[in-house]
Design a protein around this motif. Structure first.
Motif, PDB file in Angstrom:
ATOM      1  N   ALA A 294      12.925  10.450  -6.399  1.00  0.00           N
ATOM      2  CA  ALA A 294      11.649   9.764  -6.192  1.00  0.00           C
ATOM      3  C   ALA A 294      11.281   9.800  -4.724  1.00  0.00           C
ATOM      4  CB  ALA A 294      11.740   8.316  -6.676  1.00  0.00           C
ATOM      5  N   VAL A 295       9.972   9.748  -4.458  1.00  0.00           N
ATOM      6  CA  VAL A 295       9.471   9.648  -3.098  1.00  0.00           C
ATOM      7  C   VAL A 295       8.463   8.503  -3.040  1.00  0.00           C
ATOM      8  CG1 VAL A 295       7.654  11.379  -3.504  1.00  0.00           C
ATOM      9  CG2 VAL A 295       8.390  10.865  -1.175  1.00  0.00           C
ATOM     10  N   THR A 296       8.602   7.689  -1.996  1.00  0.00           N
ATOM     11  CA  THR A 296       7.700   6.554  -1.791  1.00  0.00           C
ATOM     12  C   THR A 296       7.088   6.663  -0.397  1.00  0.00           C
ATOM     13  OG1 THR A 296       9.030   5.130  -3.232  1.00  0.00           O
ATOM     14  CG2 THR A 296       7.501   4.043  -1.717  1.00  0.00           C
TER      15      THR A 296
ATOM     16  N   ARG B 143       1.325  12.902   4.491  1.00  0.00           N
ATOM     17  CA  ARG B 143       2.572  12.247   4.051  1.00  0.00           C
ATOM     18  C   ARG B 143       2.822  12.484   2.556  1.00  0.00           C
ATOM     19  NH1 ARG B 143       2.588   6.232   6.844  1.00  0.00           N
ATOM     20  NH2 ARG B 143       1.621   6.785   8.829  1.00  0.00           N
ATOM     21  N   VAL B 144       1.758  12.301   1.770  1.00  0.00           N
ATOM     22  CA  VAL B 144       1.908  12.440   0.315  1.00  0.00           C
ATOM     23  C   VAL B 144       2.330  13.868  -0.052  1.00  0.00           C
ATOM     24  CG1 VAL B 144       0.640  12.458  -1.865  1.00  0.00           C
ATOM     25  CG2 VAL B 144       0.342  10.552  -0.266  1.00  0.00           C
ATOM     26  N   LEU B 145       1.655  14.852   0.502  1.00  0.00           N
ATOM     27  CA  LEU B 145       1.962  16.245   0.150  1.00  0.00           C
ATOM     28  C   LEU B 145       3.344  16.652   0.670  1.00  0.00           C
ATOM     29  CD1 LEU B 145      -1.513  17.904   0.776  1.00  0.00           C
ATOM     30  CD2 LEU B 145      -0.475  17.270  -1.406  1.00  0.00           C
ATOM     31  N   ALA B 146       3.719  16.179   1.873  1.00  0.00           N
ATOM     32  CA  ALA B 146       5.055  16.473   2.389  1.00  0.00           C
ATOM     33  C   ALA B 146       6.124  15.847   1.509  1.00  0.00           C
ATOM     34  CB  ALA B 146       5.184  15.972   3.825  1.00  0.00           C
TER      35      ALA B 146
ATOM     36  N   ALA C 106       0.883  -1.163   0.000  1.00  0.00           N
ATOM     37  CA  ALA C 106       0.000   0.000   0.000  1.00  0.00           C
ATOM     38  C   ALA C 106       0.919   1.211   0.000  1.00  0.00           C
ATOM     39  CB  ALA C 106      -0.898  -0.008   1.222  1.00  0.00           C
ATOM     40  N   GLU C 107       1.121   1.794  -1.173  1.00  0.00           N
ATOM     41  CA  GLU C 107       2.105   2.865  -1.272  1.00  0.00           C
ATOM     42  C   GLU C 107       1.714   3.884  -2.322  1.00  0.00           C
ATOM     43  OE1 GLU C 107       5.701   0.760  -2.231  1.00  0.00           O
ATOM     44  OE2 GLU C 107       5.372   0.996  -4.389  1.00  0.00           O
ATOM     45  N   PHE C 108       2.315   5.061  -2.197  1.00  0.00           N
ATOM     46  CA  PHE C 108       2.198   6.132  -3.182  1.00  0.00           C
ATOM     47  C   PHE C 108       3.612   6.484  -3.626  1.00  0.00           C
ATOM     48  CE2 PHE C 108       2.746  10.614  -4.098  1.00  0.00           C
ATOM     49  CZ  PHE C 108       1.768  10.850  -5.057  1.00  0.00           C
ATOM     50  N   THR C 109       3.812   6.618  -4.942  1.00  0.00           N
ATOM     51  CA  THR C 109       5.144   6.965  -5.454  1.00  0.00           C
ATOM     52  C   THR C 109       5.044   8.159  -6.406  1.00  0.00           C
ATOM     53  OG1 THR C 109       4.995   5.437  -7.337  1.00  0.00           O
ATOM     54  CG2 THR C 109       5.941   4.581  -5.289  1.00  0.00           C
ATOM     55  N   ALA C 110       6.078   8.969  -6.380  1.00  0.00           N
ATOM     56  CA  ALA C 110       6.218  10.076  -7.325  1.00  0.00           C
ATOM     57  C   ALA C 110       7.668  10.118  -7.777  1.00  0.00           C
ATOM     58  CB  ALA C 110       5.832  11.405  -6.674  1.00  0.00           C
TER      59      ALA C 110
END
Length: 632
Positions: free
Chosen positions: A423-425, A408-411, A351-355
């Motif tokens: 990259a950020v995960t 967390r995502v916005l930070a 369960a993750e978000f990546t950019a």
């Protein structure tokens, strides 16, 4: 008988007259000798042996050369005390005085937020009104204090060049002190950052005229770190800092020594302002030592809050023991939160978000978000930060994510925006940000940002690599590197001209394009374009031809929009041959164009100053220019 009596009387009177005359002459001689000896003795007694005394009857003449007018008058007074002053004749002279030496011309300019002050002594030949007008254009007519004095002596060599350079430099020095003397300028200034300092030093060195010795003392204040953050981790790959902050060099050394003892290599701390406690280094050192005893995990110190996360699988009893020891050893003010994560099921789905941010600036958003509102907010935030045409979003909405998922995502995206690429995960357990940057303090700044946004509840990792080539200041090629690049281009493709002409041959236009590309990247180099010929023909014609060819190269660079205000074209004719002029190959080699750096000379610190030095609000590092010769 009567005649005989008269003769006797006459002879008697004649004899008496002769005796009287002899007696008178003897008396006069006696007076002369007495007066001369007495006056000479009086003068000798007062050390005036230079004076000559000669008596002539009742008159006493003084001759000789007195050292000063005062000494001459003293000699007259001494003689007048021995004989009647009316009898003293002054035939003395006074030694010619040496011409007064020209004063040491200097000027000192102090500029700050309150205005501009200038004090010093300048030659009367200097256009004072022009100088003050230049200062008024910088600070305003009401904010310039003019304390300049003038002296009617010739301006020394180099004075006008030094003063003109100082006036030009002041336009880029809002807080500085500039001291000007003939052939030398000393600048003390304060900048807002280390990057600004490096750029200012580079610009001033390039602007300085060849004959001016330049001394620079440029300081940059320490950065303000908020929150004051240090983060240290130990993983299977080794020990390292994500961020390290210290309030002094001594504290930085203490912290990095503790990190090295824990296994870190080449540790570095940013020394800045904002420390919450004078015992910050003690708290950081104790935390690193505790983490080393646990054998793995991470510790984050943000201001006075310490969050320690042990590696999953650490013994509970060992964890409790070490954490207890740390709690009891921490200085007052610091608060510790500790966590021992449970082992995760390796078969559970992520369960993750990546950019990801590419070197070209393209951003891709993937993974999971809480709801549609967060997906739209995330996409809008990314477009605002990176550009609307550079963001691709492929996120999807799922349930069962942590309540602070949006934070967390916005930070993470905000931290990613401080990198050149990376990259950020984001996962339920942690946030990991990695990538490359041209900012040497980016790791500390990002860690401080995440610590402030996420608090103590979310662990995070920052793996940022500083690359000099990405640094907007240090990434620029140095003047020596630029000179070497241009030399390599000229060696590979010579700049040829049409025979007997200053017109560049069409075959060399590609070489000019390559040179222009390099020089645009190098900025304002102080460069001399040198033209040379072979020895055939008359020397005067060769000198003129070499000058014309050098100017043609300069014009070609201008046509390619290269900034050439600090360039100059010089023809040297037959000088400095690089090959034998007796052969065709040698003559061909001698017909050439060279690009040569012009560097300022070394300067010594001026003897004295008359205004207070500029106030310093941080660490100071001095930069002094050096003189070298550069050739290709």
């Amino acid at each position: 008988m009567r005649l005989s009596s008269m003769l006797t009387i006459f002879l008697t009177f004649a004899a008496a007259a002769v005796v009287a005359l002899v007696a008178a002459n003897f008396s006069v001689k006696l007076i002369e000798d007495s007066s001369e000896i007495s006056v000479r003795d009086a003068l000798d007694a007062k050390g005036m042996t230079w004076a000559e005394v000669e008596a002539n009857g009742l008159q006493v003449s003084l001759s000789g050369v007195a050292a000063t007018e005062a000494i001459r008058f003293a000699a007259l007074t001494t003689a007048g005390s021995v004989v009647d002053a009316a009898r003293v004749i002054d035939d003395m002279g006074v030694a010619a005085q040496e011409a007064l030496a020209a004063p040491k011309f200097s000027a000192e300019v102090l500029r700050n937020d309150s205005g501009l002050s200038v004090i010093g002594l300048i030659p009367s030949s200097t256009d004072r009104e022009y100088v003050i007008a230049r200062f008024n254009s910088l600070a305003g007519a009401n904010d310039v204090t003019d304390l300049l004095e003038t002296a009617d002596y010739p301006a020394p060599d180099g004075w006008e060049s030094a003063l003109d350079f100082a006036l030009t430099a002041m336009s880029s020095l809002p807080r500085a002190k500039v001291s000007v003397q003939a052939q030398s300028v000393s600048i003390t200034a304060i900048t807002d950052s280390a990057q600004e300092k490096a750029q200012l030093v580079q610009d001033l060195n390039r602007m300085a005229p060849d004959q001016i010795s330049l001394t620079l003392d440029i300081s940059a204040p320490r950065p303000v770190i908020t929150p004051f953050t240090t983060r240290f981790q130990i993983t299977k790959d080794g020990a390292s800092f994500d961020a390290c902050s210290a309030d002094s060099e001594k504290a930085a050394k203490q912290i990095t020594t503790a990190a090295q003892n824990a296994g870190a290599i080449n540790s570095r701390c940013t020394v800045g302002l904002g420390v919450p406690s004078p015992r910050w280094a003690d708290a950081v050192t104790a935390s690193i030592d505790a983490l080393a005893k646990l054998g793995g995990g991470s510790v984050t110190i943000a201001d006075a809050d310490i969050s320690l996360v042990a590696a999953a699988g650490t013994s509970q009893s060992e964890f409790d023991k070490i954490v207890g020891e740390l709690e009891n050893s921490l200085p007052p003010l610091f608060a510790l939160q500790s966590k021992l994560p449970e082992k995760q099921d390796p078969n559970a789905g992520p369960a993750e978000f990546t950019a990801t941010l590419s070197p070209e600036g393209q951003v891709q958003l993937r993974g999971r978000v809480n709801d549609i509102a967060l997906r739209e907010l995330t996409t809008s935030f990314a477009k605002a930060r990176f550009g609307s045409d550079k963001v691709y979003s492929a996120t999807r909405v799922v349930d069962d994510l942590p309540l602070d998922w949006a934070t967390r995502v916005l930070a993470g995206l905000e931290g990613l925006g401080q990198l050149s690429n990376g990259a950020v995960t984001v996962t339920p357990e942690t946030l990991v940000l990695s990538g490359n940057t041209g900012n040497p303090d980016a790791s500390t700044e990002i860690a401080s940002l995440l610590a402030g946004k996420l608090g103590d509840s979310t662990p995070f990792d920052v793996n940022v690599t500083y690359q000099k080539k990405l640094d907007p200041v240090l990434g620029l090629p140095t003047p020596d590197e630029c000179e070497a690049e241009v030399a390599a281009i000229v060696a590979a493709g010579k700049i040829n001209f049409e025979p007997g002409s200053a017109t560049i041959d069409s075959s060399a236009l590609g070489t000019m394009d390559d040179i222009a590309t390099v020089l645009k990247r190098c900025g304002d180099l102080r460069l001399e374009i040198q033209g040379y010929t072979d020895s055939q023909g008359r020397e005067e014609m060769n000198l003129a031809l070499s000058q014309s060819r050098a100017e043609s190269v300069l014009n070609e660079l201008r046509a390619r929009r290269v900034v050439t205000k600090s360039f100059k074209a010089v023809g040297y004719g037959e000088e400095s041959p690089v090959a034998d002029n007796d052969t065709e190959a040698g003559r061909e080699a001698n017909r050439r164009i060279e690009f040569r750096l012009v560097r300022p000379k070394t300067a010594s610190t001026p003897d004295e100053t008359t205004l207070e030095t500029a106030a310093e609000n941080g660490d100071t590092a001095s930069d002094t220019t050096t003189e070298e010769s550069a050739s290709e």
